[in-house]
Design a protein around this motif. Sequence first.
Motif, PDB file in Angstrom:
ATOM      1  N   LEU A 212       0.306  -0.801  -0.053  1.00  0.00           N
ATOM      2  CA  LEU A 212       0.241   0.018  -0.457  1.00  0.00           C
ATOM      3  C   LEU A 212       1.066   1.870  -0.217  1.00  0.00           C
ATOM      4  O   LEU A 212       0.476   1.963  -0.741  1.00  0.00           O
ATOM      5  CB  LEU A 212      -0.885  -0.140   1.259  1.00  0.00           C
ATOM      6  N   ILE A 213       2.386   1.750   0.773  1.00  0.00           N
ATOM      7  CA  ILE A 213       2.543   2.651   0.778  1.00  0.00           C
ATOM      8  C   ILE A 213       3.275   2.309  -0.439  1.00  0.00           C
ATOM      9  O   ILE A 213       3.988   4.060  -1.113  1.00  0.00           O
ATOM     10  CB  ILE A 213       3.723   2.604   1.907  1.00  0.00           C
ATOM     11  N   LYS A 214       4.180   1.678  -0.833  1.00  0.00           N
ATOM     12  CA  LYS A 214       4.310   1.831  -2.962  1.00  0.00           C
ATOM     13  C   LYS A 214       3.465   2.333  -3.462  1.00  0.00           C
ATOM     14  O   LYS A 214       4.151   3.260  -4.611  1.00  0.00           O
ATOM     15  CB  LYS A 214       4.932   0.609  -3.201  1.00  0.00           C
ATOM     16  N   ARG A 215       2.355   1.961  -3.286  1.00  0.00           N
ATOM     17  CA  ARG A 215       1.104   2.894  -4.131  1.00  0.00           C
ATOM     18  C   ARG A 215       1.245   4.374  -3.577  1.00  0.00           C
ATOM     19  O   ARG A 215       1.128   5.016  -4.491  1.00  0.00           O
ATOM     20  CB  ARG A 215       0.044   1.853  -4.453  1.00  0.00           C
ATOM     21  N   GLN A 216       1.090   4.426  -2.634  1.00  0.00           N
ATOM     22  CA  GLN A 216       1.532   5.569  -1.823  1.00  0.00           C
ATOM     23  C   GLN A 216       2.175   6.430  -2.954  1.00  0.00           C
ATOM     24  O   GLN A 216       1.827   7.821  -3.229  1.00  0.00           O
ATOM     25  CB  GLN A 216       1.159   5.557  -0.846  1.00  0.00           C
ATOM     26  N   ALA A 239      -6.771  -1.331   5.874  1.00  0.00           N
ATOM     27  CA  ALA A 239      -5.900  -1.374   6.244  1.00  0.00           C
ATOM     28  C   ALA A 239      -5.369  -1.962   8.047  1.00  0.00           C
ATOM     29  O   ALA A 239      -5.776  -3.472   7.754  1.00  0.00           O
ATOM     30  CB  ALA A 239      -4.393  -0.688   6.270  1.00  0.00           C
ATOM     31  N   LYS A 240      -6.625  -1.685   8.517  1.00  0.00           N
ATOM     32  CA  LYS A 240      -7.351  -1.919   9.577  1.00  0.00           C
ATOM     33  C   LYS A 240      -7.775  -3.783   9.730  1.00  0.00           C
ATOM     34  O   LYS A 240      -8.122  -3.735  10.765  1.00  0.00           O
ATOM     35  CB  LYS A 240      -7.878  -0.622  10.286  1.00  0.00           C
ATOM     36  N   ARG A 241      -8.193  -3.541   8.553  1.00  0.00           N
ATOM     37  CA  ARG A 241      -9.331  -4.954   8.310  1.00  0.00           C
ATOM     38  C   ARG A 241      -9.061  -6.116   7.829  1.00  0.00           C
ATOM     39  O   ARG A 241      -9.309  -6.884   8.263  1.00  0.00           O
ATOM     40  CB  ARG A 241     -10.716  -4.277   7.058  1.00  0.00           C
TER      41      ARG A 241
END
Length: 300
Positions: A212-216, A239-241
């Motif tokens: 997810l961070i790479k996408r951000q 992410a929390k799920r």
Amino acid sequence: MTENPTPVILTELTDDGVMLLTLNRPERHNAWTLEMELLYNELFDRAEADVRVRAVVLTGAGRGFCPGMDMSVLDGASSGARPWPTDLLPPRTRPMSFPKPVVAAVNGACAGIGFNQALMCDVRFAVPHAKFAAAFSARGLVAEDGVSWILPRLVGHGNAADLLLSSRRITGSEALTMGLVNRLVEPEDLLPAALAYAADLARSASPYAMSLIKRQLADDQARTFTDSRDHAAALLATAKRAPDYREGVLSFIERRPPRFAGLGDAGNDGNDGDAGGTVATGDTEPPPGEKASEPAETSS
């Protein structure tokens, strides 16, 4: 005539889940060919689908990383031949869409398409004597593969203009000063340092969170700060799920190493709502190729 059985890219999967890719044409300083490009894309595809792979380290055999396109290809193309089916190949940006961390270990000459591939990695380690060069203007070409978008974001507009317009070579030391590389390491320590860094990511960081961070990092370049903040809030809810959130908290409370699932494992495949992306699922056989051995020395 017998076919050369040695692959142009060697592979080795470490116990920590780090895939080592070694460009393997040391007699040509790992100059890029069509065979290398096809295998490069295939290996990244397989590494993405393999849940055991949590990070990739990219380096070159011998004394070079990759000095660019093989001169036989450039000679044919510049004379009017069509040796390269560009319209039939995917863009040369595979590390950018790869959802796992990619670390470049630049051990020598890094120019042209080699320069591009190094820039597309997430983190770059280099030796002090490494030589970086865009090289495009010196060949009558433009900045290819989106490098005119990437480079200013790494080193600033002025440094990017300098490197792209002049095609001048810079050492690893100057590249570190510019921000082109993250760490400068002595030759004997380069690969161990890059592998250790990637192994630490593989052991301690959530593969799902890193994807997810790479996408951000890529997508937020085109967003305003407010849009980036709001999109992060939506991603945070996603992410929390995922199970990695609970595991990350529990491992901290219990003072133990985390046991994060790999991308593609049940419940951790990156396909939940907006966070989906291009993460593949399921186990695969290990990538083809041979275990990377100590690279042979070649003349510079």
